[in-house]
Design a protein around this motif. Structure first.
Motif, short mmCIF file in Angstrom:
data_model
loop_
_atom_site.label_atom_id
_atom_site.label_comp_id
_atom_site.label_asym_id
_atom_site.label_seq_id
_atom_site.Cartn_x
_atom_site.Cartn_y
_atom_site.Cartn_z
N PRO A 106 0.83 -1.20 0.00
CA PRO A 106 0.00 0.00 0.00
C PRO A 106 0.87 1.25 0.00
CG PRO A 106 0.05 -0.99 2.18
CD PRO A 106 0.79 -1.91 1.27
N GLU A 107 0.26 2.39 -0.28
CA GLU A 107 1.01 3.65 -0.37
C GLU A 107 1.64 4.07 0.95
OE1 GLU A 107 -1.09 6.87 -2.21
OE2 GLU A 107 -1.72 5.60 -3.88
N ASN A 108 1.06 3.63 2.06
CA ASN A 108 1.60 4.01 3.36
C ASN A 108 2.62 3.00 3.90
OD1 ASN A 108 -0.61 2.23 3.65
ND2 ASN A 108 -0.93 2.85 5.76
N TYR A 109 3.07 2.06 3.06
CA TYR A 109 4.15 1.13 3.42
C TYR A 109 5.35 1.53 2.57
CZ TYR A 109 6.46 -3.11 4.97
OH TYR A 109 7.32 -4.00 5.57
N LEU A 110 6.39 2.08 3.22
CA LEU A 110 7.51 2.67 2.49
C LEU A 110 8.82 1.99 2.84
CD1 LEU A 110 6.36 6.26 3.34
CD2 LEU A 110 6.06 5.16 1.13
N PHE A 111 9.66 1.78 1.83
CA PHE A 111 10.99 1.24 2.04
C PHE A 111 11.96 2.41 2.15
CE2 PHE A 111 8.62 -2.16 0.15
CZ PHE A 111 9.03 -3.26 0.86
N VAL A 112 12.75 2.44 3.22
CA VAL A 112 13.55 3.61 3.56
C VAL A 112 15.02 3.36 3.28
CG1 VAL A 112 14.22 5.12 5.47
CG2 VAL A 112 11.91 4.23 5.36
N LYS A 122 0.66 8.46 13.17
CA LYS A 122 1.45 7.44 13.85
C LYS A 122 2.35 6.76 12.82
CE LYS A 122 -2.21 6.41 17.08
NZ LYS A 122 -3.11 5.40 17.61
N LYS A 123 3.50 6.30 13.28
CA LYS A 123 4.36 5.59 12.35
C LYS A 123 4.96 4.36 13.02
CE LYS A 123 8.44 8.53 12.95
NZ LYS A 123 9.35 9.44 12.26
N ILE A 124 5.14 3.36 12.18
CA ILE A 124 5.78 2.12 12.61
C ILE A 124 7.07 1.98 11.82
CG2 ILE A 124 5.63 -0.40 12.62
CD1 ILE A 124 2.62 -0.14 13.05
N LEU A 125 8.17 1.76 12.54
CA LEU A 125 9.46 1.53 11.91
C LEU A 125 9.76 0.04 12.01
CD1 LEU A 125 11.37 4.47 13.62
CD2 LEU A 125 10.19 4.50 11.43
N ASP A 139 -0.48 -6.06 5.86
CA ASP A 139 -1.92 -6.17 6.13
C ASP A 139 -2.41 -5.01 6.97
OD1 ASP A 139 -2.03 -8.51 4.68
OD2 ASP A 139 -2.00 -9.83 6.44
N ALA A 140 -1.63 -4.65 8.00
CA ALA A 140 -2.01 -3.53 8.86
C ALA A 140 -2.05 -2.22 8.07
CB ALA A 140 -1.04 -3.41 10.03
N ALA A 141 -1.10 -2.05 7.16
CA ALA A 141 -1.06 -0.82 6.35
C ALA A 141 -2.27 -0.74 5.43
CB ALA A 141 0.23 -0.78 5.53
N PHE A 142 -2.70 -1.88 4.88
CA PHE A 142 -3.90 -1.89 4.05
C PHE A 142 -5.15 -1.55 4.87
CE2 PHE A 142 -1.72 -4.57 0.74
CZ PHE A 142 -1.99 -3.73 -0.33
N GLN A 143 -5.18 -1.97 6.14
CA GLN A 143 -6.35 -1.75 6.99
C GLN A 143 -6.45 -0.33 7.50
OE1 GLN A 143 -6.32 -4.67 10.13
NE2 GLN A 143 -6.16 -6.36 8.70
N ASN A 144 -5.33 0.35 7.67
CA ASN A 144 -5.36 1.69 8.25
C ASN A 144 -4.37 2.60 7.53
OD1 ASN A 144 -5.41 4.00 9.79
ND2 ASN A 144 -5.31 2.94 11.74
N LEU A 161 0.99 -4.38 19.43
CA LEU A 161 1.52 -3.12 18.89
C LEU A 161 0.72 -2.66 17.67
CD1 LEU A 161 4.10 -1.21 19.30
CD2 LEU A 161 4.97 -2.42 17.32
N VAL A 162 0.44 -3.59 16.77
CA VAL A 162 -0.32 -3.26 15.56
C VAL A 162 -1.74 -2.86 15.92
CG1 VAL A 162 -1.31 -4.23 13.44
CG2 VAL A 162 1.10 -4.62 13.98
N SER A 163 -2.39 -3.57 16.84
CA SER A 163 -3.77 -3.19 17.23
C SER A 163 -3.76 -1.85 17.94
CB SER A 163 -4.42 -4.28 18.07
OG SER A 163 -3.74 -4.44 19.28
N GLN A 164 -2.72 -1.57 18.71
CA GLN A 164 -2.61 -0.27 19.36
C GLN A 164 -2.44 0.85 18.33
OE1 GLN A 164 0.67 -0.09 22.06
NE2 GLN A 164 0.20 1.97 22.74
N SER A 165 -1.70 0.58 17.26
CA SER A 165 -1.51 1.58 16.23
C SER A 165 -2.79 1.84 15.44
CB SER A 165 -0.39 1.16 15.26
OG SER A 165 -0.82 0.12 14.42
N MET A 166 -3.70 0.88 15.45
CA MET A 166 -4.95 1.03 14.71
C MET A 166 -5.97 1.88 15.48
SD MET A 166 -4.41 -0.45 11.98
CE MET A 166 -3.08 -1.44 11.39
N LEU A 167 -5.77 2.04 16.78
CA LEU A 167 -6.70 2.82 17.56
C LEU A 167 -6.62 4.29 17.16
CD1 LEU A 167 -6.07 1.27 21.08
CD2 LEU A 167 -7.95 0.76 19.51
N GLU A 168 -7.74 4.92 17.08
CA GLU A 168 -7.78 6.36 16.69
C GLU A 168 -7.30 7.22 17.78
OE1 GLU A 168 -8.61 7.54 13.61
OE2 GLU A 168 -8.76 5.46 12.99
#
Length: 144
Positions: A43-49, A60-63, A82-87, A137-144
């Protein structure tokens, strides 16, 4: 006849070089040989750095610190994709050790896989292959 032996020797040298490179994991770094035939859609919000990329984010960001030789990193990558596709409000940045990133020192990364969530000025880390901690961690990142 000499030409044939020379050709066989050259073929053998090339074969041994490729085999050595594969054994030592250098194929992905130097020879650009792809071991996997699966093409993953990101997805667009999944980036390779890489070192000079901007990782600033208003959300929020996940490294995710990973490596090509790391088997568990593939499983974690799939969960994070999967998490990036969901949120779409969470940006996920994958940082590969093969890219020669100095970012590992900036975030005190000691092993791979390492996943770091930065949210509201707080930092949460998961080191190693701890799926239950990663799920939290992923479910916590999904919380608004």
């Amino acid at each position: 006849m000499k030409k044939k032996n020379k050709s066989k020797r050259l073929t053998l040298i090339i074969f041994i070089s490729l085999l050595t490179a594969l054994v030592f994991g250098l194929s992905s770094r130097y020879l650009k040989i792809s071991v996997s035939s699966n093409e993953t859609e990101y997805p667009e919000n999944y980036l390779f750095v890489t070192e000079n990329d901007d990782m600033s984010s208003d959300t929020k960001k996940i490294l995710f610190f990973s490596s090509a030789w790391c088997g568990p990193c593939g499983t974690i990558r799939n969960k994070l994709v999967d998490a990036a596709f969901q949120n779409e409000k969470v940006n996920i940045f994958e940082i590969s050790l093969e890219a020669g990133n100095s970012l590992t020192g900036n975030f005190d990364v000691k092993s791979v896989p390492t996943v770091i969530l930065e949210s509201n000025g707080r930092t949460y880390n998961v080191e190693g292959f701890d799926i239950s901690a990663l799920d939290k961690l992923v479910s916590q990142s999904m919380l608004e």
